[in-house]
Design a protein around this motif. Structure first.
Motif, mmCIF file in Angstrom:
data_model
loop_
_atom_site.group_PDB
_atom_site.id
_atom_site.type_symbol
_atom_site.label_atom_id
_atom_site.label_comp_id
_atom_site.label_asym_id
_atom_site.label_seq_id
_atom_site.Cartn_x
_atom_site.Cartn_y
_atom_site.Cartn_z
ATOM 1 N N ARG A 1 0.826 -1.204 0.000
ATOM 2 C CA ARG A 1 0.000 0.000 0.000
ATOM 3 C C ARG A 1 0.860 1.254 0.000
ATOM 4 O O ARG A 1 1.994 1.229 0.476
ATOM 5 N N MET A 2 0.287 2.338 -0.525
ATOM 6 C CA MET A 2 0.966 3.634 -0.528
ATOM 7 C C MET A 2 -0.049 4.714 -0.854
ATOM 8 O O MET A 2 -1.108 4.435 -1.415
ATOM 9 N N PRO A 3 0.272 5.962 -0.503
ATOM 10 C CA PRO A 3 -0.614 7.064 -0.877
ATOM 11 C C PRO A 3 -0.685 7.208 -2.401
ATOM 12 O O PRO A 3 0.309 7.010 -3.101
ATOM 13 N N MET A 4 -1.854 7.552 -2.883
ATOM 14 C CA MET A 4 -2.049 7.716 -4.317
ATOM 15 C C MET A 4 -1.113 8.786 -4.883
ATOM 16 O O MET A 4 -0.574 8.627 -5.979
ATOM 17 N N ALA A 5 -0.882 9.854 -4.137
ATOM 18 C CA ALA A 5 0.022 10.915 -4.602
ATOM 19 C C ALA A 5 1.444 10.384 -4.783
ATOM 20 O O ALA A 5 2.144 10.774 -5.720
ATOM 21 N N SER A 6 1.878 9.482 -3.915
ATOM 22 C CA SER A 6 3.213 8.894 -4.046
ATOM 23 C C SER A 6 3.291 8.020 -5.290
ATOM 24 O O SER A 6 4.299 8.034 -6.010
ATOM 25 N N ALA A 7 2.231 7.270 -5.549
ATOM 26 C CA ALA A 7 2.205 6.435 -6.755
ATOM 27 C C ALA A 7 2.271 7.301 -8.006
ATOM 28 O O ALA A 7 3.012 7.000 -8.946
ATOM 29 N N THR A 8 1.544 8.401 -8.006
ATOM 30 C CA THR A 8 1.543 9.317 -9.148
ATOM 31 C C THR A 8 2.952 9.859 -9.390
ATOM 32 O O THR A 8 3.434 9.868 -10.521
ATOM 33 N N ALA A 9 3.618 10.278 -8.330
ATOM 34 C CA ALA A 9 4.973 10.828 -8.463
ATOM 35 C C ALA A 9 5.950 9.769 -8.961
ATOM 36 O O ALA A 9 6.772 10.040 -9.850
ATOM 37 N N ARG A 10 5.862 8.571 -8.440
ATOM 38 C CA ARG A 10 6.817 7.529 -8.824
ATOM 39 C C ARG A 10 6.591 7.016 -10.239
ATOM 40 O O ARG A 10 7.542 6.633 -10.913
ATOM 41 N N LEU A 11 5.348 7.003 -10.681
ATOM 42 C CA LEU A 11 5.060 6.530 -12.034
ATOM 43 C C LEU A 11 5.299 7.619 -13.083
ATOM 44 O O LEU A 11 5.314 7.330 -14.269
ATOM 45 N N GLN A 12 5.467 8.853 -12.644
ATOM 46 C CA GLN A 12 5.780 9.983 -13.518
ATOM 47 C C GLN A 12 4.737 10.174 -14.616
ATOM 48 O O GLN A 12 5.063 10.372 -15.781
ATOM 49 N N VAL A 13 3.480 10.082 -14.227
ATOM 50 C CA VAL A 13 2.384 10.319 -15.163
ATOM 51 C C VAL A 13 1.410 11.310 -14.530
ATOM 52 O O VAL A 13 1.461 11.566 -13.329
ATOM 53 N N HIS A 14 0.521 11.835 -15.341
ATOM 54 C CA HIS A 14 -0.454 12.813 -14.866
ATOM 55 C C HIS A 14 -1.411 12.147 -13.879
ATOM 56 O O HIS A 14 -1.776 10.979 -14.020
ATOM 57 N N ALA A 15 -1.842 12.896 -12.877
ATOM 58 C CA ALA A 15 -2.746 12.374 -11.851
ATOM 59 C C ALA A 15 -4.025 11.801 -12.449
ATOM 60 O O ALA A 15 -4.551 10.796 -11.969
#
Length: 178
Positions: free
Chosen positions: A75-89
């Motif tokens: 599990r992880m915060p959605m914002a962290s996943a967005t940053a790590r995947l380097q794609v638009h929210a």
């Protein structure tokens, strides 16, 4: 990569030749690099898509699942996943909705931030991720048709391009232990 019927001429080499013939020699190497990277991306993405198709996953969906599976608790915060995947929210939200609808992850309120969401991998999501990873490792990742020195050189050159473009900061050097 899967074999295809080769073209009788390399269109990227021909584009380079045309750039030079038209007086753009100073940009000829650049056009070769850019179009080579873009074509290699197309070829690799086709291989990955083919490998993931039996699992019902796109690469974007697989990346999200794999990212969560790499965490200690899945599990992880959605914002962290967005940053790590380097794609638009918005892209992440779309992927998350589809994975959630398929029962592969859950979205829950963040325990400390009422505006944020936590993503959590389900057991079905974990099983699918491991199966898809095994397929990718066997059919794509372990079969890149370059020798070890070529792989190292390619990854290094692309990393330098990404770093110079501001994609990431290199890690700080750590001092040698005393």
């Amino acid at each position: 990569m899967a074999s295809r019927s080769p073209l009788p001429v390399d269109p990227i080499a021909e584009a380079r030749r045309q750039w030079i013939a038209h007086g753009w020699a100073d940009a000829a190497e650049g056009v070769s690099v850019v179009t080579s990277i873009m074509r290699a991306h197309q070829l690799v993405l086709a291989e990955v898509d083919e490998a993931l198709r039996p699992h019902g996953l796109s690469f974007a969906r697989y990346e999200m699942l794999r990212l969560l599976a790499f965490t200690r608790e899945g599990r992880m915060p959605m914002a962290s996943a967005t940053a790590r995947l380097q794609v638009h929210a918005a892209s992440v939200t779309n992927v998350v909705r589809r994975l959630e609808a398929d029962g592969l992850l859950r979205r829950e309120p963040h325990p400390h931030d009422g505006r944020a969401a936590m993503l959590e991998l389900t057991d079905a999501g974990r099983r699918l991720t491991e199966d898809a990873t095994a397929t990718l490792n066997e059919t794509v990742f372990s079969r890149v048709d370059l020798d070890a020195d070529e792989l190292t050189a390619l990854v290094g050159a692309i990393a330098r391009m990404r770093e110079r473009a501001g994609d990431f900061r290199p890690p700080r050097p750590t001092p040698d232990p005393l």
